[in-house]
Design an enzyme around this catalytic site. Structure first.
Site, PDB file in Angstrom:
ATOM      1  N   GLY A  29      45.272  43.127  37.155  1.00 29.70           N
ATOM      2  CA  GLY A  29      43.882  43.560  37.026  1.00 29.70           C
ATOM      3  C   GLY A  29      43.233  43.672  38.398  1.00 29.70           C
ATOM      4  N   THR A  31      40.808  42.053  39.801  1.00 31.68           N
ATOM      5  CA  THR A  31      40.500  40.816  40.537  1.00 31.68           C
ATOM      6  C   THR A  31      41.787  40.224  41.107  1.00 31.68           C
ATOM      7  OG1 THR A  31      38.719  40.423  38.935  1.00 31.68           O
ATOM      8  CG2 THR A  31      39.276  38.603  40.432  1.00 31.68           C
ATOM      9  N   ASP A  85      45.105  34.557  38.201  1.00 27.50           N
ATOM     10  CA  ASP A  85      44.906  35.761  37.402  1.00 27.50           C
ATOM     11  C   ASP A  85      43.444  35.892  37.009  1.00 27.50           C
ATOM     12  OD1 ASP A  85      46.789  37.145  34.530  1.00 27.50           O
ATOM     13  OD2 ASP A  85      45.435  38.056  36.008  1.00 27.50           O
ATOM     14  N   GLY A  86      43.073  37.103  36.666  1.00 28.21           N
ATOM     15  CA  GLY A  86      41.702  37.353  36.225  1.00 28.21           C
ATOM     16  C   GLY A  86      41.552  37.081  34.740  1.00 28.21           C
ATOM     17  N   LYS A  98      41.872  37.587  27.562  1.00 29.27           N
ATOM     18  CA  LYS A  98      42.566  38.431  28.535  1.00 29.27           C
ATOM     19  C   LYS A  98      43.221  39.566  27.785  1.00 29.27           C
ATOM     20  CE  LYS A  98      45.050  36.518  31.739  1.00 29.27           C
ATOM     21  NZ  LYS A  98      44.502  37.558  32.660  1.00 29.27           N
ATOM     22  N   GLY A  99      43.690  40.569  28.546  1.00 26.51           N
ATOM     23  CA  GLY A  99      44.443  41.630  27.894  1.00 26.51           C
ATOM     24  C   GLY A  99      43.737  42.952  27.760  1.00 26.51           C
ATOM     25  N   ARG A 100      42.504  43.055  28.259  1.00 29.03           N
ATOM     26  CA  ARG A 100      41.860  44.377  28.165  1.00 29.03           C
ATOM     27  C   ARG A 100      42.544  45.366  29.117  1.00 29.03           C
ATOM     28  NH1 ARG A 100      35.613  42.229  27.661  1.00 29.03           N
ATOM     29  NH2 ARG A 100      36.008  40.943  25.803  1.00 29.03           N
ATOM     30  N   GLU A 107      51.512  38.001  30.836  1.00 30.76           N
ATOM     31  CA  GLU A 107      50.585  37.032  31.469  1.00 30.76           C
ATOM     32  C   GLU A 107      50.681  35.687  30.763  1.00 30.76           C
ATOM     33  OE1 GLU A 107      46.913  39.149  30.991  1.00 30.76           O
ATOM     34  OE2 GLU A 107      46.965  39.920  33.034  1.00 30.76           O
ATOM     35  N   LYS A 125      31.834  37.705  33.771  1.00 30.28           N
ATOM     36  CA  LYS A 125      32.856  37.393  32.758  1.00 30.28           C
ATOM     37  C   LYS A 125      32.482  36.161  31.931  1.00 30.28           C
ATOM     38  CE  LYS A 125      35.452  40.711  34.401  1.00 30.28           C
ATOM     39  NZ  LYS A 125      36.812  40.485  34.840  1.00 30.28           N
TER      40      LYS A 125
HETATM   41  O1  DER Z   1      44.245  42.434  31.356  1.00 33.94           O
HETATM   42  C1  DER Z   1      44.085  41.329  31.868  1.00 33.94           C
HETATM   43  O2  DER Z   1      44.379  40.257  31.303  1.00 33.94           O
HETATM   44  C2  DER Z   1      43.366  41.255  33.178  1.00 33.94           C
HETATM   45  O3  DER Z   1      43.689  40.074  33.870  1.00 33.94           O
HETATM   46  C3  DER Z   1      41.889  41.254  32.859  1.00 33.94           C
HETATM   47  O4  DER Z   1      41.694  40.221  31.970  1.00 33.94           O
HETATM   48  C4  DER Z   1      41.002  41.069  34.071  1.00 33.94           C
HETATM   49  O5  DER Z   1      40.960  42.281  34.688  1.00 33.94           O
HETATM   50  P1  DER Z   1      39.846  42.582  35.816  1.00 33.94           P
HETATM   51  O6  DER Z   1      40.078  41.528  36.896  1.00 33.94           O
HETATM   52  O7  DER Z   1      40.200  43.968  36.269  1.00 33.94           O
HETATM   53  O8  DER Z   1      38.495  42.468  35.178  1.00 33.94           O
END
Ligand code: DER
Length: 236
Positions: A29, A31, A85-86, A98-100, A107, A125
């Site tokens: 992602g 971030t 992770d983001g 998560k997962g968008r 992950e 968030k």
């Molecule tokens: O898809 C995911 O799980 C990404 O980590 C998401 O949750 C965060 O993505 P972003 O940092 O682009 O907002």
């Protein structure tokens, strides 16, 4: 500060916890991208040595390869020292959505194998409850996905759930999104709080045809939040 600048601040703060010799889960992602860039920068400056990266998506794998970060996988490194992770949502108990971005399965596999899991987010968030800001993704097998979609929607009727198959361009008749693992994603949109998250998680995972969902419960050890007023660090 722009949202991307806040993401970068959170990412760089998290990388301060990376030590030479670590096996690192590399998140996916916009971030996590900053964290991977920063790890590569420190490696090339000689400030970090002997890092092994375990990428959480093909996209991150490609980024890490182009940056020269040595990579491996869970088969070779079943225990990961730290993942960064983001997340799409963080609630007050540090539960995540998560997962968008579509990478939730890899992950969750990697972040479940970690000794420490640092989540990096900008303040947008933070949510009062899971699903408040948008989709809660569920990875499903392509076989009879409509059957699974309908069962997921019925499961959460009480929360006013609408279940939608994810397409590449976000429209109903667009090309179906396919994950790194060859599966589909059904996004769940809740109108009301789903209640106990463990109960909701168990109910989703009991459905044959579901592979995994985007609620990461009791997994984050630290959440770093970058906001206009500075950085907040929340520990489990
Ligand atoms: O898809 C995911 O799980 C990404 O980590 C998401 O949750 C965060 O993505 P972003 O940092 O682009 O907002």
């Amino acid at each position: 500060l722009t949202q991307d600048e806040l993401k970068k601040i959170a990412a760089y703060k998290a990388v301060e916890s990376v030590q030479s010799g670590m096996v690192l889960g590399l998140g996916t992602g916009s971030t996590a991208k900053h964290a991977v860039d920063r790890i590569a920068e420190l490696l090339h400056q000689g400030k970090l040595k002997n890092i092994i990266g375990i990428p959480t998506s093909k996209k991150t794998h490609q980024q890490a390869v182009s940056l020269g970060i040595p990579l491996s996988d869970l088969d070779s490194y079943p225990v990961v020292d730290l993942a960064i992770d983001g997340a799409d949502e963080v609630d007050s108990n540090l539960n995540l959505v998560k997962g968008r971005g579509g990478s939730l399965l890899r992950e969750k596999m990697i972040e479940s194998a970690c000794k420490k899991f640092i989540v990096i987010v900008d303040e947008s968030k933070l949510v009062a409850h899971v699903g408040a800001s948008g989709a809660m993704p569920v990875e499903v097998v392509p076989f009879c996905w409509k059957f699974t979609q309908n069962r997921l929607q019925s499961l959460f009727d009480y929360a006013g759930c609408v279940a939608k198959l994810r397409s590449n361009n976000g429209t109903e008749d667009g090309e179906i999104f396919v994950t790194d693992n060859g599966n589909y994603i059904v996004d769940l949109f809740f109108k009301k709080d789903v209640g106990d998250l463990k109960t909701a998680s168990d109910a989703i995972l009991r459905l044959a045809g579901v592979v995994e969902h985007g609620m990461f419960l009791d997994m984050a050890t630290t959440v770093i939040v970058a906001g206009e007023l500075g950085i907040t660090i929340k520990n489990k």
